[in-house]
Design an enzyme around this catalytic site. Sequence first.
Site, short mmCIF file in Angstrom:
data_model
loop_
_atom_site.label_atom_id
_atom_site.label_comp_id
_atom_site.label_asym_id
_atom_site.label_seq_id
_atom_site.Cartn_x
_atom_site.Cartn_y
_atom_site.Cartn_z
CB SER A 137 3.35 7.56 6.92
OG SER A 137 4.76 7.52 6.87
CG HIS A 184 1.00 9.55 3.49
ND1 HIS A 184 1.99 10.26 2.83
CD2 HIS A 184 1.65 8.60 4.20
CE1 HIS A 184 3.17 9.76 3.14
NE2 HIS A 184 2.98 8.75 3.96
#
Length: 234
Positions: A137, A184
């Site tokens: 991610s 993230h």
Amino acid sequence: MREQRASAPRTKPAILTRMTGQGAPVVTYSIIGLTLLVFVLQWIPGLGVTNALFFTPIAVSTHIFEPWRLLTAALVHSTGFILHVALNMYTLWIFGQLLERMLGRGRFLALYLISALAGSAGVVLLSSPTTQVVGASGAIFGLMGAFLVIQRRMGGDARQLLVLLGINLVIGFIPNLNIAWQAHLGGLVGGALVGLIYMETRKRDQKALQIVLLSALTLVLLLLSLRYVFFPLV
């Protein structure tokens, strides 16, 4: 007819041309293939693939020093949630093809790796030292961050991407979902910086400057990732 067949130019099937041609996103396909292979290996009992590759801040400290985990975490995914790897690879397939053709294979690979490193640095800076994370991610958010910067600098419409990024960032803060929003955020910032470097050094005579700036960014991220080496845990 035999002479004509013998002298006719040899061509590859269309599918092979798309997969291996000069403009084919080979790096994107390779990363997806390698990640899916690792995911299959994660399911084999006794191999311990997940334990060997996941990332935790304490793995780069005075207690344990396994720096490869800063990058290898992007290869392993949750085996309890199949959509984890599926969604990441689907997003990589979309943005990877666009960016690899736009930047070239070498620059795209550098973007992906630096974004993955930035994601791990985000976990080190913003999470508990015992936090354990898996997944690509951080690298994926890095691709979106770079694409956003490139789109904006080239005058493109990036509103839809901004909405997509906003939704994904907000989801990361929802309690009990076990999403590493720190990775993230770190990947997004790292990827955006790489995209900015690419846009500001895109002239032919700026190649050396581009390499210097990318190297400097990588060094800064490494130093941030080594927080618990410079400031040991008690």
